[in-house]
Enzyme design. Structure first.
Site, PDB file in Angstrom:
ATOM      1  N   ARG A  48       0.793  -1.216   0.000  1.00 10.25           N
ATOM      2  CA  ARG A  48       0.000   0.000   0.000  1.00 10.25           C
ATOM      3  C   ARG A  48       0.831   1.275   0.000  1.00 10.25           C
ATOM      4  O   ARG A  48       0.353   2.331  -0.406  1.00 10.25           O
ATOM      5  CB  ARG A  48      -0.950   0.004   1.212  1.00 10.25           C
ATOM      6  CG  ARG A  48      -1.818  -1.249   1.316  1.00 10.25           C
ATOM      7  CD  ARG A  48      -2.603  -1.511   0.030  1.00 10.25           C
ATOM      8  NE  ARG A  48      -3.577  -0.482  -0.237  1.00 10.25           N
ATOM      9  CZ  ARG A  48      -4.834  -0.525   0.195  1.00 10.25           C
ATOM     10  NH1 ARG A  48      -5.255  -1.541   0.909  1.00 10.25           N
ATOM     11  NH2 ARG A  48      -5.670   0.454  -0.090  1.00 10.25           N
ATOM     12  N   ARG A 105     -13.965  -6.271 -21.252  1.00 12.25           N
ATOM     13  CA  ARG A 105     -12.779  -6.754 -20.539  1.00 12.25           C
ATOM     14  C   ARG A 105     -13.110  -7.798 -19.475  1.00 12.25           C
ATOM     15  O   ARG A 105     -12.210  -8.449 -18.944  1.00 12.25           O
ATOM     16  CB  ARG A 105     -12.041  -5.587 -19.890  1.00 12.25           C
ATOM     17  CG  ARG A 105     -12.823  -4.902 -18.775  1.00 12.25           C
ATOM     18  CD  ARG A 105     -12.092  -3.689 -18.229  1.00 12.25           C
ATOM     19  NE  ARG A 105     -12.927  -2.933 -17.295  1.00 12.25           N
ATOM     20  CZ  ARG A 105     -12.545  -1.805 -16.708  1.00 12.25           C
ATOM     21  NH1 ARG A 105     -11.354  -1.300 -16.967  1.00 12.25           N
ATOM     22  NH2 ARG A 105     -13.353  -1.166 -15.876  1.00 12.25           N
ATOM     23  N   GLN A 145      -7.600  -0.843 -19.215  1.00 17.47           N
ATOM     24  CA  GLN A 145      -8.304  -1.719 -20.151  1.00 17.47           C
ATOM     25  C   GLN A 145      -9.572  -1.059 -20.681  1.00 17.47           C
ATOM     26  O   GLN A 145     -10.247  -1.621 -21.539  1.00 17.47           O
ATOM     27  CB  GLN A 145      -8.651  -3.048 -19.471  1.00 17.47           C
ATOM     28  CG  GLN A 145      -7.446  -3.916 -19.190  1.00 17.47           C
ATOM     29  CD  GLN A 145      -7.828  -5.232 -18.536  1.00 17.47           C
ATOM     30  OE1 GLN A 145      -8.771  -5.303 -17.752  1.00 17.47           O
ATOM     31  NE2 GLN A 145      -7.089  -6.279 -18.848  1.00 17.47           N
ATOM     32  N   ARG A 205       9.267 -10.715  -1.622  1.00 18.38           N
ATOM     33  CA  ARG A 205       9.132 -11.155  -3.011  1.00 18.38           C
ATOM     34  C   ARG A 205      10.420 -11.673  -3.646  1.00 18.38           C
ATOM     35  O   ARG A 205      10.366 -12.251  -4.735  1.00 18.38           O
ATOM     36  CB  ARG A 205       8.569 -10.009  -3.859  1.00 18.38           C
ATOM     37  CG  ARG A 205       7.211  -9.507  -3.387  1.00 18.38           C
ATOM     38  CD  ARG A 205       6.186 -10.618  -3.254  1.00 18.38           C
ATOM     39  NE  ARG A 205       4.851 -10.095  -2.981  1.00 18.38           N
ATOM     40  CZ  ARG A 205       3.783 -10.843  -2.740  1.00 18.38           C
ATOM     41  NH1 ARG A 205       3.899 -12.153  -2.724  1.00 18.38           N
ATOM     42  NH2 ARG A 205       2.604 -10.290  -2.502  1.00 18.38           N
ATOM     43  N   ARG A 256      12.447   2.422   1.976  1.00 17.28           N
ATOM     44  CA  ARG A 256      12.050   1.549   3.086  1.00 17.28           C
ATOM     45  C   ARG A 256      11.048   0.496   2.621  1.00 17.28           C
ATOM     46  O   ARG A 256      11.161  -0.686   2.966  1.00 17.28           O
ATOM     47  CB  ARG A 256      11.447   2.384   4.213  1.00 17.28           C
ATOM     48  CG  ARG A 256      11.155   1.587   5.483  1.00 17.28           C
ATOM     49  CD  ARG A 256      10.411   2.445   6.489  1.00 17.28           C
ATOM     50  NE  ARG A 256      10.419   1.872   7.825  1.00 17.28           N
ATOM     51  CZ  ARG A 256       9.783   2.414   8.861  1.00 17.28           C
ATOM     52  NH1 ARG A 256       9.111   3.551   8.709  1.00 17.28           N
ATOM     53  NH2 ARG A 256       9.814   1.837  10.044  1.00 17.28           N
ATOM     54  N   ASN A 263       9.206   4.245  -1.968  1.00 13.80           N
ATOM     55  CA  ASN A 263      10.354   4.720  -1.200  1.00 13.80           C
ATOM     56  C   ASN A 263      11.267   3.551  -0.830  1.00 13.80           C
ATOM     57  O   ASN A 263      10.886   2.377  -0.927  1.00 13.80           O
ATOM     58  CB  ASN A 263       9.910   5.526   0.028  1.00 13.80           C
ATOM     59  CG  ASN A 263       9.255   4.688   1.110  1.00 13.80           C
ATOM     60  OD1 ASN A 263       9.823   3.720   1.609  1.00 13.80           O
ATOM     61  ND2 ASN A 263       8.040   5.077   1.507  1.00 13.80           N
TER      62      ASN A 263
END
Length: 220
Positions: free
Chosen positions: A82, A141, A91, A168, A159, A157
């Site tokens: 977030r 779509r 789309q 990830r 951090r 940013n």
């Protein structure tokens, strides 16, 4: 094909982060510190702050990426982070051409790969038929799959990037977003090596949140 380009970043990001850390403990003029302090001293200040867990200073450095050749499946995962800004290919306003991403596991299974290609081609036909018949693009779509190729701009940013990499870059992350994270990690390490010298999956810091599911790099 996945492509990540670093479009822009905070100028003198390491110096800016060091100045933010210095401001927390000093009444000295911040601009003077930013302009006149030796880069080696600034790097030492950043390392000390991050090493003590004062990672909020990293938020003063931001990075903007162009990410393309990825699936909507990836973008759905990405927007869960977030503390970032995203601008994604629409789309509604862009109706073609229809591209899609194929997972390696499907590509390596000849029989299923053929079924997958047939399905993608059929979806494209149905989608284009809807567009040709005047069905609004925002409705047509609805037939498009998670595999649909997309592109986006992301500004994050430093951090939050560390947080991205913790989750990830891990071998347990989904393959596509892991590939993207590793490409981003390579780019920012080259641009700002001090800010990201200990960035990567959580095990880089010596701990694995996966527990018994860990890959084995960190001994249980």
């Amino acid at each position: 094909m996945l492509k990540v380009t670093l479009l822009a970043s905070t100028p003198d990001a390491t110096a800016v982060v060091a100045t933010a850390a210095h401001r927390c403990v000093s009444l000295d003029d911040a601009e003077h510190y930013l302009l006149d302090t030796d880069p080696l001293k600034q790097a030492a200040v950043v390392r000390r702050a991050v090493g003590m867990g004062h990672t909020s200073v990293l938020e003063h450095a931001s990075f903007t990426f162009d990410i393309s050749g990825v699936s909507r499946s990836l973008s759905h995962q990405l927007v869960r982070f977030r503390i970032a800004s995203f601008s994604q290919l629409s789309q509604r306003y862009v109706t073609g051409p229809f591209g899609y991403v194929t997972p390696p596991s499907i590509e390596n299974d000849n029989g299923f790969h053929e079924l997958y290609i047939d399905l993608m081609e059929r979806i494209e036909q149905v989608y284009q038929t809807g567009i040709d018949k005047g069905i609004p693009a925002e409705d047509a779509r609805f037939v498009l799959p998670n595999a649909t190729e997309t592109a986006l701009i992301a500004t994050v940013n430093a951090r939050e990037l560390h947080h991205w990499f913790n989750l990830r870059c891990c071998t347990h992350a989904q393959w596509e977003i892991r590939d993207m994270a590793n490409k981003i990690l390579d780019l920012v390490k080259k641009r700002e090596p001090v800010l990201f010298e200990i960035a990567g999956p959580s095990c880089v810091g010596g701990t694995c949140p996966e527990g018994a599911r860990g890959c084995g790099l960190i001994p249980k």
